[in-house]
Design an enzyme around this catalytic site. Structure first.
Site, PDB file in Angstrom:
ATOM      1  N   SER A  27       0.846  -1.205   0.000  1.00 13.14           N
ATOM      2  CA  SER A  27       0.000   0.000   0.000  1.00 13.14           C
ATOM      3  C   SER A  27       0.873   1.244   0.000  1.00 13.14           C
ATOM      4  CB  SER A  27      -0.890   0.020   1.243  1.00 13.14           C
ATOM      5  OG  SER A  27      -1.463   1.300   1.407  1.00 13.14           O
ATOM      6  N   TYR A  39      -3.311  -1.655   9.511  1.00 17.40           N
ATOM      7  CA  TYR A  39      -3.173  -1.852   8.065  1.00 17.40           C
ATOM      8  C   TYR A  39      -1.778  -1.422   7.601  1.00 17.40           C
ATOM      9  CZ  TYR A  39      -4.360  -1.258   3.074  1.00 17.40           C
ATOM     10  OH  TYR A  39      -4.393  -1.311   1.696  1.00 17.40           O
TER      11      TYR A  39
HETATM   12  P1  NAP Z   1     -11.185  -5.255  -2.929  1.00 21.29           P
HETATM   13  O1  NAP Z   1     -11.923  -4.812  -4.121  1.00 21.29           O
HETATM   14  O2  NAP Z   1     -11.876  -5.289  -1.592  1.00 21.29           O
HETATM   15  O3  NAP Z   1     -10.535  -6.673  -3.225  1.00 21.29           O
HETATM   16  C1  NAP Z   1      -9.916  -7.420  -2.205  1.00 21.29           C
HETATM   17  C2  NAP Z   1     -10.321  -8.866  -2.372  1.00 21.29           C
HETATM   18  O4  NAP Z   1      -9.638  -9.628  -1.344  1.00 21.29           O
HETATM   19  C3  NAP Z   1     -11.831  -9.086  -2.166  1.00 21.29           C
HETATM   20  O5  NAP Z   1     -12.327  -9.988  -3.126  1.00 21.29           O
HETATM   21  C4  NAP Z   1     -11.878  -9.668  -0.765  1.00 21.29           C
HETATM   22  O6  NAP Z   1     -13.000 -10.481  -0.531  1.00 21.29           O
HETATM   23  C5  NAP Z   1     -10.607 -10.487  -0.763  1.00 21.29           C
HETATM   24  N1  NAP Z   1     -10.229 -10.863   0.591  1.00 21.29           N
HETATM   25  C6  NAP Z   1     -10.321 -10.108   1.716  1.00 21.29           C
HETATM   26  N2  NAP Z   1      -9.928 -10.817   2.782  1.00 21.29           N
HETATM   27  C7  NAP Z   1      -9.580 -12.040   2.314  1.00 21.29           C
HETATM   28  C8  NAP Z   1      -9.125 -13.217   2.940  1.00 21.29           C
HETATM   29  N3  NAP Z   1      -8.956 -13.275   4.260  1.00 21.29           N
HETATM   30  N4  NAP Z   1      -8.863 -14.291   2.182  1.00 21.29           N
HETATM   31  C9  NAP Z   1      -9.047 -14.270   0.831  1.00 21.29           C
HETATM   32  N5  NAP Z   1      -9.497 -13.169   0.185  1.00 21.29           N
HETATM   33  C10 NAP Z   1      -9.760 -12.074   0.922  1.00 21.29           C
HETATM   34  O7  NAP Z   1      -9.919  -4.314  -2.680  1.00 21.29           O
HETATM   35  P2  NAP Z   1      -8.801  -3.714  -3.670  1.00 21.29           P
HETATM   36  O8  NAP Z   1      -8.852  -2.259  -3.506  1.00 21.29           O
HETATM   37  O9  NAP Z   1      -8.875  -4.350  -5.006  1.00 21.29           O
HETATM   38  O10 NAP Z   1      -7.502  -4.208  -2.902  1.00 21.29           O
HETATM   39  C11 NAP Z   1      -6.582  -5.165  -3.433  1.00 21.29           C
HETATM   40  C12 NAP Z   1      -5.281  -5.029  -2.665  1.00 21.29           C
HETATM   41  O11 NAP Z   1      -4.739  -3.723  -2.894  1.00 21.29           O
HETATM   42  C13 NAP Z   1      -5.460  -5.149  -1.150  1.00 21.29           C
HETATM   43  O12 NAP Z   1      -4.366  -5.852  -0.604  1.00 21.29           O
HETATM   44  C14 NAP Z   1      -5.445  -3.711  -0.680  1.00 21.29           C
HETATM   45  O13 NAP Z   1      -5.034  -3.593   0.667  1.00 21.29           O
HETATM   46  C15 NAP Z   1      -4.454  -3.110  -1.648  1.00 21.29           C
HETATM   47  N6  NAP Z   1      -4.553  -1.660  -1.799  1.00 21.29           N
HETATM   48  C16 NAP Z   1      -5.610  -1.070  -2.451  1.00 21.29           C
HETATM   49  C17 NAP Z   1      -5.622   0.311  -2.600  1.00 21.29           C
HETATM   50  C18 NAP Z   1      -6.720   1.029  -3.334  1.00 21.29           C
HETATM   51  O14 NAP Z   1      -6.598   2.255  -3.527  1.00 21.29           O
HETATM   52  N7  NAP Z   1      -7.789   0.370  -3.764  1.00 21.29           N
HETATM   53  C19 NAP Z   1      -4.599   1.089  -2.067  1.00 21.29           C
HETATM   54  C20 NAP Z   1      -3.569   0.470  -1.391  1.00 21.29           C
HETATM   55  C21 NAP Z   1      -3.542  -0.913  -1.278  1.00 21.29           C
HETATM   56  P3  NAP Z   1     -14.332  -9.800   0.106  1.00 21.29           P
HETATM   57  O15 NAP Z   1     -14.745  -8.716  -0.857  1.00 21.29           O
HETATM   58  O16 NAP Z   1     -15.292 -10.926   0.225  1.00 21.29           O
HETATM   59  O17 NAP Z   1     -13.895  -9.235   1.436  1.00 21.29           O
END
Ligand code: NAP
Length: 233
Positions: free
Chosen positions: A124, A137
């Site tokens: 992140s 986090y």
């Molecule tokens: P997202 O749309 O919520 O996708 C995350 C996925 O991970 C969801 O399908 C979620 O399932 C799944 N997940 C959560 N907990 C899990 C577990 N214990 N075991 C297996 N799967 C699990 O979020 P995203 O924004 O695409 O995030 C993807 C990654 O990028 C994450 O690691 C996040 O921290 C990182 N990130 C994102 C941003 C941003 O701006 N979006 C910024 C910094 C870092 P559920 O939906 O069922 O919970």
């Protein structure tokens, strides 16, 4: 053909990585919490080692040995530090850090046997400078960056590269949920303050991952490749 696993591949950034790696010709399996119609999707909570092992064995039976792993599953947390219960702290560390431990440890032996592997950890941009109200986090994601550098040193000699991509402000369900609860302030103002003047797209992260898992990125390891529109340099 290379076989890849993307955790969190059912949504947002993970889903874009799945689509991009498939377009690039890899076989890609998904590990995520929710079931999906995708033929190569497996339900597993990354904090549950037995569930991870079962899902990865199913992937091996379908596709063969795994040589690419992208850890994109993640769980955010917005709370003042003094209000974070220890249970919440542990769950956020468990998903964002221990889940990465389980998945990497589970696939490393077959990468070592093959003498080739690619691991990308989605951390992140909050790790660049900290982020208020996100203590567990940011702690977990910072640890993922440290783990990335250490594993790069340990497994470079085995032909395995390990890199991290810390995304910043990417338009996904996670970001929209946080914005909907008022945790992110005014999105338009953030865009104005972003050097490239737009919100990030999941495909921006997928492009970086596609490069890092490619053959030609074999001399790149232990790196933290920020993809954030210039908000963190
Ligand atoms: P997202 O749309 O919520 O996708 C995350 C996925 O991970 C969801 O399908 C979620 O399932 C799944 N997940 C959560 N907990 C899990 C577990 N214990 N075991 C297996 N799967 C699990 O979020 P995203 O924004 O695409 O995030 C993807 C990654 O990028 C994450 O690691 C996040 O921290 C990182 N990130 C994102 C941003 C941003 O701006 N979006 C910024 C910094 C870092 P559920 O939906 O069922 O919970």
């Amino acid at each position: 053909m290379k076989n890849a696993v993307v955790t969190g591949g059912g949504s947002g950034i993970g889903a874009a990585i799945v689509a991009r790696l498939r377009a690039d010709g890899l076989n890609v399996a998904i590990l995520d919490l929710q079931p999906s119609d995708d033929e190569f999707a497996h339900v597993a909570d990354v904090t549950d080692r037995a569930a991870v092992d079962t899902a990865l064995n199913a992937v091996r039976a379908q596709l063969g040995p795994i040589s690419v792993l992208v850890n994109a599953a993640g769980l955010d947390c917005f709370k003042r530090f003094t209000e974070v219960s220890f249970d919440r702290w542990q769950r956020v560390i468990d998903v964002n850090l221990n889940g990465v431990f389980h998945c990497i440890q589970a696939v490393l032996p077959e990468m070592i046997d093959a003498g080739w592997g690619r691991i990308v950890n989605i951390s992140s941009s909050s790790t660049h400078s900290g982020a208020p109200y996100m203590a567990p986090y940011v702690a977990a994601k910072s640890a993922v960056n440290g783990l990335t550098k250490t594993l790069a040193l340990e497994y470079g000699p085995a032909g395995i590269t390990v890199n991290a991509v810390p995304p910043g402000f990417i338009d996904t369900p996670m970001l929209r949920a946080a914005a909907g609860k008022g945790y992110l302030g005014d999105i338009e103002k953030t865009i104005e303050a972003t050097p490239v003047r737009r919100i990030g797209r999941p495909e921006d992260i997928a492009a970086a991952c596609a490069f890092l898992v490619s053959e030609e990125a074999g001399y790149i390891t232990g790196q933290i490749l920020g993809v954030n529109g210039g908000r963190n340099t």
